[in-house]
Design an enzyme around this catalytic site. Structure first.
Site, PDB file in Angstrom:
ATOM      1  CG  ASP A  12      -2.084   0.934   1.103  1.00  0.00           C
ATOM      2  OD1 ASP A  12      -2.351   1.418  -0.023  1.00  0.00           O
ATOM      3  OD2 ASP A  12      -2.740   1.207   2.129  1.00  0.00           O
ATOM      4  CG  HIS A  29      -0.438   2.130  -9.402  1.00  0.00           C
ATOM      5  ND1 HIS A  29      -0.600   1.778  -8.081  1.00  0.00           N
ATOM      6  CD2 HIS A  29      -1.534   2.858  -9.742  1.00  0.00           C
ATOM      7  CE1 HIS A  29      -1.765   2.259  -7.645  1.00  0.00           C
ATOM      8  NE2 HIS A  29      -2.345   2.929  -8.630  1.00  0.00           N
ATOM      9  CG  LEU A 123       8.309 -17.476  -3.785  1.00  0.00           C
ATOM     10  CD1 LEU A 123       8.092 -17.432  -2.281  1.00  0.00           C
ATOM     11  CD2 LEU A 123       8.776 -16.110  -4.284  1.00  0.00           C
TER      12      LEU A 123
HETATM   13  C1  IPE Z   1      -5.568  -2.550  -0.052  1.00  0.00           C
HETATM   14  O1  IPE Z   1      -5.205  -1.222  -0.240  1.00  0.00           O
HETATM   15  C2  IPE Z   1      -5.507  -3.288  -1.350  1.00  0.00           C
HETATM   16  C3  IPE Z   1      -4.181  -3.393  -1.957  1.00  0.00           C
HETATM   17  C4  IPE Z   1      -3.055  -3.022  -1.462  1.00  0.00           C
HETATM   18  C5  IPE Z   1      -4.192  -4.020  -3.251  1.00  0.00           C
HETATM   19  P1  IPE Z   1      -6.294  -0.070  -0.417  1.00  0.00           P
HETATM   20  O2  IPE Z   1      -5.522   1.180  -0.578  1.00  0.00           O
HETATM   21  O3  IPE Z   1      -7.246  -0.424  -1.482  1.00  0.00           O
HETATM   22  O4  IPE Z   1      -7.058  -0.121   0.973  1.00  0.00           O
HETATM   23  P2  IPE Z   1      -7.828   1.007   1.795  1.00  0.00           P
HETATM   24  O5  IPE Z   1      -8.860   1.559   0.869  1.00  0.00           O
HETATM   25  O6  IPE Z   1      -6.832   2.027   2.199  1.00  0.00           O
HETATM   26  O7  IPE Z   1      -8.396   0.275   2.961  1.00  0.00           O
HETATM   27  C1  IPE Z   2      -1.626   0.236  -3.376  1.00  0.00           C
HETATM   28  O1  IPE Z   2      -1.394   1.605  -3.429  1.00  0.00           O
HETATM   29  C2  IPE Z   2      -1.851  -0.352  -4.730  1.00  0.00           C
HETATM   30  C3  IPE Z   2      -3.256  -0.695  -5.019  1.00  0.00           C
HETATM   31  C4  IPE Z   2      -4.254  -0.663  -4.171  1.00  0.00           C
HETATM   32  C5  IPE Z   2      -3.554  -1.122  -6.375  1.00  0.00           C
HETATM   33  P1  IPE Z   2      -2.578   2.661  -3.432  1.00  0.00           P
HETATM   34  O2  IPE Z   2      -2.959   2.925  -4.839  1.00  0.00           O
HETATM   35  O3  IPE Z   2      -3.682   2.196  -2.551  1.00  0.00           O
HETATM   36  O4  IPE Z   2      -1.856   3.921  -2.799  1.00  0.00           O
HETATM   37  P2  IPE Z   2      -2.451   4.944  -1.740  1.00  0.00           P
HETATM   38  O5  IPE Z   2      -2.980   4.145  -0.606  1.00  0.00           O
HETATM   39  O6  IPE Z   2      -3.537   5.684  -2.451  1.00  0.00           O
HETATM   40  O7  IPE Z   2      -1.307   5.799  -1.365  1.00  0.00           O
HETATM   41 MG    MG Z   3      -4.073   2.450  -0.564  1.00  0.00          MG
END
Ligand code: IPE
Ligand code: IPE
Ligand code: MG
Length: 241
Positions: A12, A29, A123
């Site tokens: 995240d 990303h 793995l």
């Molecule tokens: C959780 O992250 C899902 C992934 C890392 C793929 P999100 O960014 O979607 O989660 P919330 O919305 O902060 O809970």
């Molecule tokens: C995690 O990073 C990747 C996915 C959920 C696809 P985020 O896109 O949730 O990044 P933040 O949380 O907005 O910083």
């Molecule tokens: Mg996120």
């Protein structure tokens, strides 16, 4: 350093990382994907047996269409470019999640990557894509209900093993360690059943800044934990006898 048999990562913070660098979210990303590749390699090298990466949740479908399309494109490119490397590194690739919501060419690429790596014995790399634990549990309930309706099992025979063996993670051990980056301390619909006795490790680091050294820190920390699974510590048990 203690190596978890099954490490699950909620990767995240890509969006916030991009924002911090005054770039569009998708840039985060791209950088996040590079970090994922490095962490996969490091886990493979350190002898982690299962690595589950939360890459896209069922709720992530609600993001702007352009971001979703970009993430699908990243996945396409990853599968195309990395399958040969996975084979070379003896990494077996699988996925958990609702496949039918993905574009059909992505589903085809996933199937061929799984097929191409199914003989690999190192793995086990599991991508959680279009994954949501509630959706998974709903599917599981339906599958068991169908077996009951068909008379294959009786209601009395349903136990925890029945549930476990009908989950998409049926063939995997439960995660020993669940790591989440970016400072958020929640599961966000990840492995709800499977996490019953997992250890949690949260770091402020945004995923694109996460390094192999951070991974080792999390393993050091994991190694210092005492997992009791509801029992009492082994040394106390000896003292009682
Ligand atoms: C959780 O992250 C899902 C992934 C890392 C793929 P999100 O960014 O979607 O989660 P919330 O919305 O902060 O809970
Ligand atoms: C995690 O990073 C990747 C996915 C959920 C696809 P985020 O896109 O949730 O990044 P933040 O949380 O907005 O910083
Ligand atoms: Mg996120």
């Amino acid at each position: 350093m203690k190596i978890p048999q099954h490490l699950a990562i909620i990767m995240d913070g890509n969006g916030r990382w991009a924002q911090k660098h005054h770039r569009p979210r998708v840039y985060g990303h791209v950088k996040g994907t590079r970090v994922a590749k490095k962490i996969i390699q490091e886990c493979s090298r350190l002898g982690v047996k299962y690595l589950t990466l939360y890459a896209f949740s069922t709720e992530n479908w609600l993001r702007p269409q352009a971001e979703v399309a970009f993430l699908m494109q990243i996945l396409r490119r990853y599968l195309k470019r990395e399958t040969q490397n996975l084979i070379k590194e003896n990494i077996r690739f699988t996925i958990i999640g609702e496949l039918d919501r993905l574009p059909s060419d992505v589903v085809a690429s996933i199937s061929s990557a799984m097929e191409a790596t199914q003989h690999c014995t190192g793995l086990n790399l599991v991508f959680a894509i279009s994954y949501g634990s509630r959706q998974e549990l709903t599917q599981t309930v339906k599958a068991i209900a169908e077996k009951v309706a068909l008379g294959h099992i009786s209601i009395d025979e349903i136990n925890e093993v029945t549930i476990q063996s009908n989950l998409s993670t049926a063939t995997m051990p439960e995660p020993d360690l669940i790591l989440r980056t970016s400072g958020e301390q929640r599961l966000s619909n990840f492995l709800l059943w499977q996490a019953a006795y997992s250890e949690f490790y949260f770091t402020e680091q945004l995923w694109p800044d996460f390094t192999e050294a951070d991974l080792k820190d999390s393993f050091e920390n994991y190694g210092s934990r005492q997992r009791r699974f509801g029992k009492i510590a082994h040394e106390h048990e000896i003292a009682l006898n």
